[in-house]
Design an enzyme around this catalytic site. Structure first.
Site, PDB file in Angstrom:
ATOM      1  N   LYS A   4      -9.199  62.112  53.200  1.00  0.00           N
ATOM      2  CA  LYS A   4     -10.168  61.532  54.130  1.00  0.00           C
ATOM      3  C   LYS A   4     -10.014  60.011  54.112  1.00  0.00           C
ATOM      4  O   LYS A   4     -10.190  59.374  53.075  1.00  0.00           O
ATOM      5  CB  LYS A   4     -11.597  61.915  53.736  1.00  0.00           C
ATOM      6  N   GLY A  10     -13.349  66.662  66.152  1.00  0.00           N
ATOM      7  CA  GLY A  10     -12.151  66.841  65.353  1.00  0.00           C
ATOM      8  C   GLY A  10     -12.062  65.900  64.171  1.00  0.00           C
ATOM      9  O   GLY A  10     -12.908  65.030  63.949  1.00  0.00           O
ATOM     10  N   GLY A  19     -11.266  63.008  62.800  1.00  0.00           N
ATOM     11  CA  GLY A  19     -10.932  61.646  63.217  1.00  0.00           C
ATOM     12  C   GLY A  19     -10.493  60.759  62.073  1.00  0.00           C
ATOM     13  O   GLY A  19      -9.884  59.714  62.289  1.00  0.00           O
ATOM     14  N   ASP A  25     -20.968  70.348  63.558  1.00  0.00           N
ATOM     15  CA  ASP A  25     -19.629  70.074  63.034  1.00  0.00           C
ATOM     16  C   ASP A  25     -19.654  69.715  61.555  1.00  0.00           C
ATOM     17  O   ASP A  25     -18.592  69.507  60.954  1.00  0.00           O
ATOM     18  CB  ASP A  25     -18.957  68.952  63.833  1.00  0.00           C
ATOM     19  N   ASP A  75     -10.396  53.888  63.798  1.00  0.00           N
ATOM     20  CA  ASP A  75      -9.086  53.616  63.189  1.00  0.00           C
ATOM     21  C   ASP A  75      -8.669  54.663  62.168  1.00  0.00           C
ATOM     22  O   ASP A  75      -7.630  54.543  61.533  1.00  0.00           O
ATOM     23  CB  ASP A  75      -9.090  52.232  62.526  1.00  0.00           C
ATOM     24  N   GLY A  76      -9.492  55.704  61.984  1.00  0.00           N
ATOM     25  CA  GLY A  76      -9.127  56.753  61.039  1.00  0.00           C
ATOM     26  C   GLY A  76      -9.260  56.363  59.585  1.00  0.00           C
ATOM     27  O   GLY A  76      -8.790  57.083  58.703  1.00  0.00           O
ATOM     28  N   ASP A 125     -19.039  67.266  54.196  1.00  0.00           N
ATOM     29  CA  ASP A 125     -19.138  65.981  54.896  1.00  0.00           C
ATOM     30  C   ASP A 125     -20.336  65.147  54.420  1.00  0.00           C
ATOM     31  O   ASP A 125     -21.391  65.127  55.054  1.00  0.00           O
ATOM     32  CB  ASP A 125     -19.201  66.181  56.416  1.00  0.00           C
ATOM     33  N   ARG A 155     -10.025  65.573  49.108  1.00  0.00           N
ATOM     34  CA  ARG A 155     -11.050  66.620  49.178  1.00  0.00           C
ATOM     35  C   ARG A 155     -10.399  67.989  48.976  1.00  0.00           C
ATOM     36  O   ARG A 155      -9.266  68.222  49.393  1.00  0.00           O
ATOM     37  CB  ARG A 155     -11.774  66.582  50.530  1.00  0.00           C
TER      38      ARG A 155
END
Length: 655
Positions: free
Chosen positions: A167, A144, A146, A329, A179-180, A339, A237
């Protein structure tokens, strides 16, 4: 939140509205309701968040006000509602005007507030997407978003729909132990490469902004036990959708190797719901052609995804792009490059180049990318079953992928070589011999193709000596080769591995070091040969290799021009040069170029990021330019980024 907005926000509210903007959108979502009014330049953004209406959304369990959602499995949902965590003193590093123009936006003073997540765009509904994935060949279960957050979908005056993401905006239910956050170096790389790929003509997600802050996180850059604080950054993005192969893997039962399962096992109703949404939204022709037959509709969708993926990886191979982390992914259902992490563009041509230092087994090496993309499509076919019966998906994959890759790749390579009229059976062999010559001579991938556009192709061409000298100058020097092939294992470690290979090869294979051992032995052997070679011998050998291939190339060009006299010959020559200039870039985002921009930005100077961005917006030859790469020192004493990389570029390690 209020204190994060500050004086610029108040000043923005006092400005008169710009002319020609569309009327304000519908009232803000509940998440944005507590925010101050947006500045007038953002009022024209019209959000219509179709994905959140069409697909199941999990509402986070209750918790402390403003606290991030705790990491957890998210069953029965494609999204979970989240909220960006504010950053201290966000500042714009750079804005991409062409990307923001998709939304009808330009560079604005308040961009740092909204593109950092410190303030929400009116109409946005932040959410994190749930997906799974096969990482390095093993099913990893729920992954997912993150560190990324869906903001919503903007509908433009041109009738286009663009999904916006932040992002690095903070933790989500999919952040696991992280921690994202994203740091400045990785954010600059993603920002620049997203835009570089677009201007190269390669399907990609876009990046509209890169924002840095005074907030910091601790990162171990090389995973070597030396962590240090780094500034947090966020990238805006933009794409039609960020759905990926792994989006359909949330239904996967327990994997027989890893034991992991997707969070929504057995929910075929959601799988069909996702397929209906993706096909109706992004493949309307497929929807229209097979409205009454769901199996044929799903088959046509998978066929088109297969073709687009084959074409995409062919584009990568033709420009020397290595993705680095081709997990399921990280594969788009739209056939987009998505990505950007430890990517790299080839400098010295090496088909076995691995751009990701974490990929010790070389799974995602440059030459293996087509094979890996096909493997990932197999996993997508498995994930679509039973909505698309597996045997039908596998038959489509076998029928389409290899043939489409070969067709598209050879078509693109013909353009790179300026073969504009005849398509001959021998062209594949000519391309293969070119790549072999580049490998044998350590030629720079980008500059070699760029130089070939100035190859004297006429029937009465002058002596090739001058062109050969220019071309062989792009080959690796003895010093470069010795650096590239230096052993990487301690001699004692190598000795131990060799003993293990003889005494217990099964154990060696189990711990995954067989490929590493093979590569190390090749390095040792190559290093030994290089020690016996002089620079003069290397130069002579390189000239001989290139002279052989150029003879074949010249003969092939003569066949392409065959029958063209006078005006027709001039037209052929003009088209030959035009096509080569349009397909062989002068500039790509080499790792050392990105590193220069990163180091300047980490010291507070964003000018190099902006300079590189502008350079990458026009990567191809422009009229009036010399075809040869520029001298190492350009105007104002700056390094010319069309030259061969400096020696230190080979030392860069990206993980």
């Amino acid at each position: 939140w209020q204190s994060a907005l500050g004086a610029p926000f108040a000043a923005a509210r006092a400005r008169p509205p710009p002319l020609g903007r569309r009327p304000p959108p519908a009232p803000c979502s509940a998440l944005a309701g507590a925010m101050e009014p947006a500045p007038h330049w953002l009022v024209g953004l019209r959000f219509d968040n179709r994905a959140l209406r069409a697909l199941p959304v999990e509402t986070p369990p209750p918790g402390p006000e403003g606290a991030p959602s705790a990491p957890r499995p998210v069953p029965g949902a494609c999204f979970s509602r989240v909220r960006p965590a504010p950053l201290r003193q966000p500042r714009v590093v750079a804005l991409s005007e062409p990307a923001l123009a998709l939304l009808g936006l330009g560079g604005e003073a308040e961009a740092a507030l909204f593109f950092s997540g410190n303030a929400l765009l009116p109409g946005s509904e932040p959410a994190a997407h749930c997906y799974c994935g096969h990482q390095f060949g093993q099913f990893a279960g729920q992954l997912g978003d993150g560190a990324a957050m869906y903001l919503g979908e903007v509908c433009t005056a041109a009738g286009e729909r663009w999904e916006l993401q932040l992002k690095g905006a903070g933790p989500t239910p999919f952040s696991r132990q992280a921690d994202g956050r994203k740091v400045l170096r990785s954010s600059i790389r993603e920002f620049l490469c997203s835009e570089a790929m677009f201007h190269l003509g390669i399907p990609t997600t876009r990046a509209g902004a890169c924002v840095v802050s005074q907030s910091t996180v601790v990162r171990d850059v090389l995973y070597d036990g030396n962590p240090r604080p780094e500034k947090c950054a966020v990238v805006l993005r933009i794409a039609p959708t960020f759905l990926r192969f792994g989006s359909f893997e949330i239904f996967k039962p327990a994997d027989e190797l890893t034991g992991r399962a997707g969070p929504s096992v057995g929910r075929n109703d959601i799988r069909v719901q996702m397929l209906d949404y993706v096909i109706s939204s992004f493949y309307p022709e497929t929807q229209a052609a097979h409205a009454g037959d769901s199996v044929q509709r799903h088959a046509a969708f998978f066929r088109e995804v297969t073709r687009r993926t084959a074409q995409l990886v062919a584009e990568w191979q033709c420009v020397g792009f290595c993705h680095g982390v081709l997990n399921t992914d990280n594969m788009s259902v739209m056939g987009l490059t998505i990505d950007y992490g430890p990517f790299g563009f080839l400098d010295r041509y090496d088909p076995d180049h691995v751009c990701n230092a974490s990929d010790t087994a070389g799974r995602y090496a440059y030459s293996k990318q087509p094979e890996v993309c096909k493997w990932n499509l197999q996993k997508l076919a498995e994930a679509l079953d039973p909505a698309l019966p597996l045997e039908l998906g596998e038959a489509i994959l076998a029928e389409e992928f290899d043939a489409e890759f070969r067709r598209y790749y050879l078509q693109k390579m013909r353009k790179k070589l300026g073969l504009v009229r005849a398509e001959l059976e021998e062209d594949g062999a000519l391309v293969a011999k070119l790549l072999e010559t580049m490998h044998l001579t350590g030629a720079d991938f980008t500059n070699t193709f760029y130089l070939l556009s100035s190859f004297p192709a006429g029937p009465e061409s002058p002596d090739l000596a001058e062109f050969l000298a220019t071309l062989t100058a792009q080959c690796a020097s003895l010093e470069e080769l010795r650096l590239a092939f230096r052993p990487q294992m301690d001699p004692r470690q190598l000795s131990m591995m060799l003993m293990l290979a003889q005494s217990n090869p099964q154990l060696l294979a189990l711990i995954g070091t067989r490929a590493s051992l093979t590569r190390e032995l090749e390095r040792v052997e190559q290093q030994s040969r290089l020690e016996q070679l002089s620079q003069e011998e290397l130069h002579s050998r390189n000239r001989s290799h290139w002279a052989d291939w150029l003879r074949d190339y010249k003969a092939r060009l003569e066949k392409d021009r065959e029958g063209a006299e006078d005006a027709a010959a001039a037209a052929w020559q003009a088209e030959h040069v035009r096509v080569m200039h349009a397909n062989n870039p002068k500039y790509v985002l080499r790792n050392y170029i990105a590193q220069n921009a990163i180091e300047a930005a980490e010291n507070g100077d964003f000018s190099e990021v902006r300079r590189v961005l502008k350079l990458l917006e026009t990567p191809y030859h422009r009229e009036g330019e010399a075809a040869e790469p520029a001298e190492p020192e350009a105007a104002e004493g700056r390094l010319s980024y069309s030259s061969k990389p400096p020696l230190w570029a080979a030392e860069l390690c990206v993980t």
